[in-house]
Design an enzyme around this catalytic site. Sequence first.
Site, PDB file in Angstrom:
ATOM      1  N   LYS A 169       0.816  -1.210   0.000  1.00 28.76           N
ATOM      2  CA  LYS A 169       0.000   0.000   0.000  1.00 28.76           C
ATOM      3  C   LYS A 169       0.851   1.261   0.000  1.00 28.76           C
ATOM      4  O   LYS A 169       0.405   2.314  -0.468  1.00 28.76           O
ATOM      5  CB  LYS A 169      -0.934  -0.003   1.216  1.00 28.76           C
ATOM      6  CG  LYS A 169      -1.936  -1.153   1.221  1.00 28.76           C
ATOM      7  CD  LYS A 169      -2.827  -1.087   2.454  1.00 28.76           C
ATOM      8  CE  LYS A 169      -3.829  -2.231   2.462  1.00 28.76           C
ATOM      9  NZ  LYS A 169      -4.698  -2.212   3.670  1.00 28.76           N
ATOM     10  N   GLU A 170       2.042   1.159   0.569  1.00 29.20           N
ATOM     11  CA  GLU A 170       2.956   2.297   0.638  1.00 29.20           C
ATOM     12  C   GLU A 170       4.248   1.904  -0.075  1.00 29.20           C
ATOM     13  O   GLU A 170       5.164   1.352   0.533  1.00 29.20           O
ATOM     14  CB  GLU A 170       3.233   2.657   2.098  1.00 29.20           C
ATOM     15  CG  GLU A 170       1.973   3.037   2.857  1.00 29.20           C
ATOM     16  CD  GLU A 170       2.127   2.905   4.369  1.00 29.20           C
ATOM     17  OE1 GLU A 170       1.240   3.380   5.085  1.00 29.20           O
ATOM     18  OE2 GLU A 170       3.123   2.310   4.830  1.00 29.20           O
ATOM     19  N   ASP A 182       6.467  -1.024  10.595  1.00 31.05           N
ATOM     20  CA  ASP A 182       5.592  -1.880  11.395  1.00 31.05           C
ATOM     21  C   ASP A 182       5.369  -3.235  10.747  1.00 31.05           C
ATOM     22  O   ASP A 182       4.952  -4.175  11.420  1.00 31.05           O
ATOM     23  CB  ASP A 182       4.249  -1.182  11.626  1.00 31.05           C
ATOM     24  CG  ASP A 182       4.136  -0.642  13.040  1.00 31.05           C
ATOM     25  OD1 ASP A 182       5.166  -0.596  13.737  1.00 31.05           O
ATOM     26  OD2 ASP A 182       3.025  -0.271  13.450  1.00 31.05           O
ATOM     27  N   LYS A 229      -0.413   3.694  14.754  1.00 27.79           N
ATOM     28  CA  LYS A 229       0.643   4.692  14.553  1.00 27.79           C
ATOM     29  C   LYS A 229       1.148   5.260  15.874  1.00 27.79           C
ATOM     30  O   LYS A 229       2.351   5.505  16.031  1.00 27.79           O
ATOM     31  CB  LYS A 229       0.121   5.819  13.662  1.00 27.79           C
ATOM     32  CG  LYS A 229       1.154   6.905  13.370  1.00 27.79           C
ATOM     33  CD  LYS A 229       0.559   8.003  12.509  1.00 27.79           C
ATOM     34  CE  LYS A 229       1.572   9.124  12.274  1.00 27.79           C
ATOM     35  NZ  LYS A 229       0.995  10.214  11.452  1.00 27.79           N
ATOM     36  N   ASP A 269       4.408  11.565   7.736  1.00 26.67           N
ATOM     37  CA  ASP A 269       3.843  10.366   7.119  1.00 26.67           C
ATOM     38  C   ASP A 269       4.788   9.903   6.020  1.00 26.67           C
ATOM     39  O   ASP A 269       5.518  10.711   5.428  1.00 26.67           O
ATOM     40  CB  ASP A 269       2.462  10.665   6.531  1.00 26.67           C
ATOM     41  CG  ASP A 269       1.383  10.745   7.611  1.00 26.67           C
ATOM     42  OD1 ASP A 269       1.656  10.291   8.742  1.00 26.67           O
ATOM     43  OD2 ASP A 269       0.294  11.265   7.321  1.00 26.67           O
ATOM     44  N   ASP A 301      -3.433  11.981  17.045  1.00 26.30           N
ATOM     45  CA  ASP A 301      -2.891  13.337  16.949  1.00 26.30           C
ATOM     46  C   ASP A 301      -3.825  14.351  17.606  1.00 26.30           C
ATOM     47  O   ASP A 301      -3.392  15.211  18.383  1.00 26.30           O
ATOM     48  CB  ASP A 301      -2.623  13.702  15.493  1.00 26.30           C
ATOM     49  CG  ASP A 301      -3.809  13.392  14.582  1.00 26.30           C
ATOM     50  OD1 ASP A 301      -4.803  12.841  15.081  1.00 26.30           O
ATOM     51  OD2 ASP A 301      -3.745  13.698  13.386  1.00 26.30           O
TER      52      ASP A 301
END
Length: 588
Positions: free
Chosen positions: A113-114, A143, A277, A301, A456
């Site tokens: 995905k990233e 992770d 996160k 990010d 956050d």
Amino acid sequence: MEDSLPLHVCHVQTLSIFINRSHALLHSIGLAFLVYYRTSFLFQDQDPNTKATPLFLPWLLVFASELLLSFTWLVDQAFRWRPVTRTVFPERLPEDDKLPAIDVFICTTDPDKEPTVEVMNTVLSAMALDYPPEKLHVYLSDDGGSPITLHGMKEAWSFARWWLPFCRKYRLKTRSPEAYYSAVSKDDDEGSGSSEFMIERQKIKERYEMFKESIREVRGRLLDPVHGSGITARDHPSLIEVIQDKSNDRVQVDQVKTPLLIYVSREKRPSHSHHFKAGALNVLQRVSCMISNSPYILVLDCDMYCNDPTSARRAMCFHLDSKFLHSLAFVQFPQRFHNISKNDIYDSQLRCVFSVLWQGADGLQGPFLSGTGFYIKRVSLCGGSSIQDIDLGELKHSFGSSNELIKSLHGSYKPYVINDQYGLLEETHLLASCTYENDTKWGKEVGFLYNSVLEDYFTGFTLHCKGWISVYCDPLRPQFLGSGTTNLNDFLIQGMRWSSGLVEVSFSKFCPLIYGPTRMSIFESLCYAQLAFHPISYFLSLWCFATIPQLCLLNDIPLYPKPFPNIYKRFFQLEDHSKHGEMNKGYG
């Protein structure tokens, strides 16, 4: 003389304040008339059977919806009460050797995905910040524990030895290689017209293509079921490695100063909660204490690269200001996105938030923590500004059993310097274990907090409740650029996550309207309340307005008064007379 000059200037938007407050007054008067009209109808003398008819229930539901929207609008005015803008002067900062160190935290999870190349571009852009390289330390939290990401880090370190000197020599503004080579502007380079620059630029581009090809090759090999690593994203041990070059190509290696690059993959087991996160950031915070222990932290990010290398110096203009030295928790930069079309029908750019609301909050106690693109003071995440008078047992109850971690909380602590690629400290693996936070205050009072999926928002709220302030810095050139949602499915998933996190806070003991006013300014509490209750108030009220008026129209049930009824009545009578006259002429 230079020492007496301010590092930044705050500009109060006087005209905007006048317009906003005048509009709020007029709008409030209109709302008061609406409430009076609804209330007078519900309590006026009428036929006893009226309330049993279908008229009463629709009016009551619409009135409740109007009250919800009025409440949301009312608390939203706190954002517009005192908007400000700020100007910074990085040239007035002290010399490089007097600047504080900065740790950069970047989090990634899934290389599918990233994409690894995209993540490494973020890493390279952070390494290329216009800041003393010996005072810059870049940490990547993986992770997923993916060997592809670890390989990408090693390749990024090798490529950085060529990329960083090129950026510094020609003072590039865009220091993400992918962004630079895909859409470079003429004013982005000094000496862009020289043949030397063009030759060097082409050489770096070829090395960048080799860098990407190396990642793709390893990715294809590791995804092969025969050569797979067997590591799963939810079940793997911790791995911490300081990335160093081990190739035979030593050209420029002794001449180039590069920031420290550290790969961190925390231990994850299915039987232990990992807190997403927020949990990854807390592990980075503990591990970095053993390696660099910088007083300031930049959180990014993995898809948001540094679009301007000056963000660190801009942030230090606030953190090093004598007025903010002991009260400023973080400096928030806006989130901008490079992949959003001009139409932006889902408002993925969040223009209202970062162009209006955050400027208004900056005039109060400061903007909210926004997940990425902020420079935060490490001590603010530790629950206070000093631990000198706290008992050792209490410190262990808060921060865990690691003596080295507790020592790092003191300002005089000198962290370890790891030069051996394989000589990792056992202490860092303890701090990255999935059981270290058991029976501690990590995630409750220390570090990034776990009470909400929106870590956050909740962490920033508690910081403001403890008396910390924040500032908003919005230069003309976006300091960070990321990837926003471009389709309805992703937009709904993101909105669902944000809404659930806000609702968790609004229905907890930390409700901004109850927990906030005694701990922060009333206007700042209203700002937090506006976001916390936004999903509920808008869902209920818009659902009513989407159904009830239409049903009432079909059943001839009036919900709103007719404006100037006598004029309308006379108009329709005149219209009827004219029609009759035309008909008589026709018959004649």
